[in-house]
Design an enzyme around this catalytic site. Sequence first.
Site, PDB file in Angstrom:
ATOM      1  N   PHE A  40       0.833  -1.207   0.000  1.00 39.96           N
ATOM      2  CA  PHE A  40       0.000   0.000   0.000  1.00 39.96           C
ATOM      3  C   PHE A  40       0.871   1.263   0.000  1.00 39.96           C
ATOM      4  CE2 PHE A  40      -3.197  -2.522   2.758  1.00 39.96           C
ATOM      5  CZ  PHE A  40      -3.664  -3.185   1.629  1.00 39.96           C
ATOM      6  N   GLY A  82      -3.718  -1.766  14.433  1.00 43.24           N
ATOM      7  CA  GLY A  82      -2.454  -1.572  13.735  1.00 43.24           C
ATOM      8  C   GLY A  82      -2.448  -0.464  12.689  1.00 43.24           C
ATOM      9  N   LYS A 106      14.362  -6.820   5.141  1.00 43.26           N
ATOM     10  CA  LYS A 106      14.531  -5.890   6.272  1.00 43.26           C
ATOM     11  C   LYS A 106      15.790  -6.154   7.098  1.00 43.26           C
ATOM     12  CE  LYS A 106       9.762  -4.554   7.282  1.00 43.26           C
ATOM     13  NZ  LYS A 106       8.755  -4.408   8.341  1.00 43.26           N
ATOM     14  N   GLY A 153       8.110 -12.673  16.607  1.00 46.64           N
ATOM     15  CA  GLY A 153       8.710 -12.489  15.285  1.00 46.64           C
ATOM     16  C   GLY A 153       9.311 -11.103  15.149  1.00 46.64           C
TER      17      GLY A 153
HETATM   18  P1  NAP Z   1       6.685 -12.808  11.701  1.00 47.27           P
HETATM   19  O1  NAP Z   1       8.073 -12.277  11.818  1.00 47.27           O
HETATM   20  O2  NAP Z   1       6.347 -13.851  10.704  1.00 47.27           O
HETATM   21  O3  NAP Z   1       6.287 -13.344  13.173  1.00 47.27           O
HETATM   22  C1  NAP Z   1       5.003 -13.826  13.460  1.00 47.27           C
HETATM   23  C2  NAP Z   1       4.957 -14.389  14.873  1.00 47.27           C
HETATM   24  O4  NAP Z   1       3.632 -14.897  15.079  1.00 47.27           O
HETATM   25  C3  NAP Z   1       5.901 -15.551  15.128  1.00 47.27           C
HETATM   26  O5  NAP Z   1       6.277 -15.571  16.484  1.00 47.27           O
HETATM   27  C4  NAP Z   1       5.008 -16.767  14.791  1.00 47.27           C
HETATM   28  O6  NAP Z   1       5.396 -17.950  15.441  1.00 47.27           O
HETATM   29  C5  NAP Z   1       3.697 -16.306  15.372  1.00 47.27           C
HETATM   30  N1  NAP Z   1       2.555 -16.986  14.773  1.00 47.27           N
HETATM   31  C6  NAP Z   1       2.170 -16.956  13.479  1.00 47.27           C
HETATM   32  N2  NAP Z   1       1.043 -17.679  13.309  1.00 47.27           N
HETATM   33  C7  NAP Z   1       0.743 -18.192  14.537  1.00 47.27           C
HETATM   34  C8  NAP Z   1      -0.306 -19.029  15.015  1.00 47.27           C
HETATM   35  N3  NAP Z   1      -1.265 -19.483  14.210  1.00 47.27           N
HETATM   36  N4  NAP Z   1      -0.319 -19.350  16.336  1.00 47.27           N
HETATM   37  C9  NAP Z   1       0.641 -18.897  17.150  1.00 47.27           C
HETATM   38  N5  NAP Z   1       1.673 -18.097  16.757  1.00 47.27           N
HETATM   39  C10 NAP Z   1       1.694 -17.750  15.462  1.00 47.27           C
HETATM   40  O7  NAP Z   1       5.646 -11.632  11.428  1.00 47.27           O
HETATM   41  P2  NAP Z   1       5.754 -10.123  11.949  1.00 47.27           P
HETATM   42  O8  NAP Z   1       6.432  -9.303  10.927  1.00 47.27           O
HETATM   43  O9  NAP Z   1       6.282 -10.163  13.340  1.00 47.27           O
HETATM   44  O10 NAP Z   1       4.213  -9.673  11.924  1.00 47.27           O
HETATM   45  C11 NAP Z   1       3.309 -10.073  12.935  1.00 47.27           C
HETATM   46  C12 NAP Z   1       1.994  -9.333  12.770  1.00 47.27           C
HETATM   47  O11 NAP Z   1       2.194  -7.928  12.933  1.00 47.27           O
HETATM   48  C13 NAP Z   1       1.354  -9.505  11.394  1.00 47.27           C
HETATM   49  O12 NAP Z   1      -0.031  -9.645  11.565  1.00 47.27           O
HETATM   50  C14 NAP Z   1       1.650  -8.209  10.677  1.00 47.27           C
HETATM   51  O13 NAP Z   1       0.660  -7.872   9.734  1.00 47.27           O
HETATM   52  C15 NAP Z   1       1.623  -7.230  11.843  1.00 47.27           C
HETATM   53  N6  NAP Z   1       2.432  -6.016  11.565  1.00 47.27           N
HETATM   54  C16 NAP Z   1       1.796  -4.822  11.535  1.00 47.27           C
HETATM   55  C17 NAP Z   1       2.511  -3.662  11.293  1.00 47.27           C
HETATM   56  C18 NAP Z   1       1.798  -2.342  11.270  1.00 47.27           C
HETATM   57  O14 NAP Z   1       2.319  -1.369  10.721  1.00 47.27           O
HETATM   58  N7  NAP Z   1       0.630  -2.242  11.873  1.00 47.27           N
HETATM   59  C19 NAP Z   1       3.903  -3.710  11.079  1.00 47.27           C
HETATM   60  C20 NAP Z   1       4.537  -4.966  11.130  1.00 47.27           C
HETATM   61  C21 NAP Z   1       3.780  -6.122  11.361  1.00 47.27           C
HETATM   62  P3  NAP Z   1       5.980 -19.211  14.585  1.00 47.27           P
HETATM   63  O15 NAP Z   1       7.384 -18.826  14.229  1.00 47.27           O
HETATM   64  O16 NAP Z   1       5.865 -20.317  15.562  1.00 47.27           O
HETATM   65  O17 NAP Z   1       5.111 -19.351  13.376  1.00 47.27           O
END
Ligand code: NAP
Length: 284
Positions: A21, A248, A71, A133
């Site tokens: 976006f 978010g 990143k 994450g």
């Molecule tokens: P990431 O690096 O892939 O990490 C995701 C985390 O969630 C990991 O610890 C993963 O564990 C866990 N997870 C995923 N699916 C799961 C499930 N079904 N049950 C339990 N744990 C689960 O992703 P990220 O970059 O940290 O992003 C996380 C969230 O933040 C996303 O929804 C993203 O859209 C949001 N976000 C928002 C913004 C914003 O500007 N608002 C910015 C960045 C991120 P495993 O390794 O065990 O899968």
Amino acid sequence: MMISGTTQKVGIIGWPVGHSFSPAIHNAAFVHCKLDYVYVPLPVEPGQLAQAVNGLRALGFTGANVTIPHKVAIMKYLDEIDETAHLAGAVNTIAIRQSKLIGYNTDANGFMTALKQRQFNVRDKRVLVIGAGGAARGILAGMASAGVENFFVAARHIEQARQFIHLFPQLSVQPVLWPSSEFQQIVSNMDFIIHATPIGMYPHLAETPLPMTTKLKQSAVVCDLIYNPVMTQLLIQANAEGHSVMGGLSMLVEQAALAFECWTGQVAPRVVMKQVAGSLFPKK
Ligand code: NAP
């Protein structure tokens, strides 16, 4: 928008970037502020990152955003990394000044600014981050800069949460297995609960990381990093129980606004950016 020889160029490096976006948000902001800037998608395959970074310099770019999967990998190609980006272990914004590439993490600062705008004070509060994450790491980095020292980090794989002890040796981090009875006990004593996994993200709108029966401290603030939908099931539940909530979208807009300010030196038009961002999500 009229592009000419004097137009300043910024873009987003990622693979893929077609779904981003950011071009729409930034170009709308540039037009609104009558700035001679253009923001372009820059799809860069993982094996091409070094060449792409050199290309930014060679082509006279003013800056760039960086997204998945670059990143972390991009950090080694930059001349300087700001402290928050260093703590977060990731760069999402680059500014190019006198041919020097400087890396920032506006995700971390964007979250903190969004909290401040809502007048949520995190200092000396008990904070639980669900998920371990990249976003969780950014949140801890932002919060550490704001003086928060004690964190609980919950993850379904406890080793992932334990890594945070080593990543943030200056903080007190307690890893928690989630779900577990220990988690249930801890969550009910928290002042801030920050959800940083994709559970409940579009199109899985009915999913929530906390069972409906979970009782939180009455004054607990619940934040969800997911921005699509704007109100996740978690936030709907928490709101119905009388908690203050933050989604978010404000973080998404703030990280973009801080990047805009880093490149242009001007105050970002946050209202315009939020309107554009909110209009782009796929709806039910
Ligand atoms: P990431 O690096 O892939 O990490 C995701 C985390 O969630 C990991 O610890 C993963 O564990 C866990 N997870 C995923 N699916 C799961 C499930 N079904 N049950 C339990 N744990 C689960 O992703 P990220 O970059 O940290 O992003 C996380 C969230 O933040 C996303 O929804 C993203 O859209 C949001 N976000 C928002 C913004 C914003 O500007 N608002 C910015 C960045 C991120 P495993 O390794 O065990 O899968």
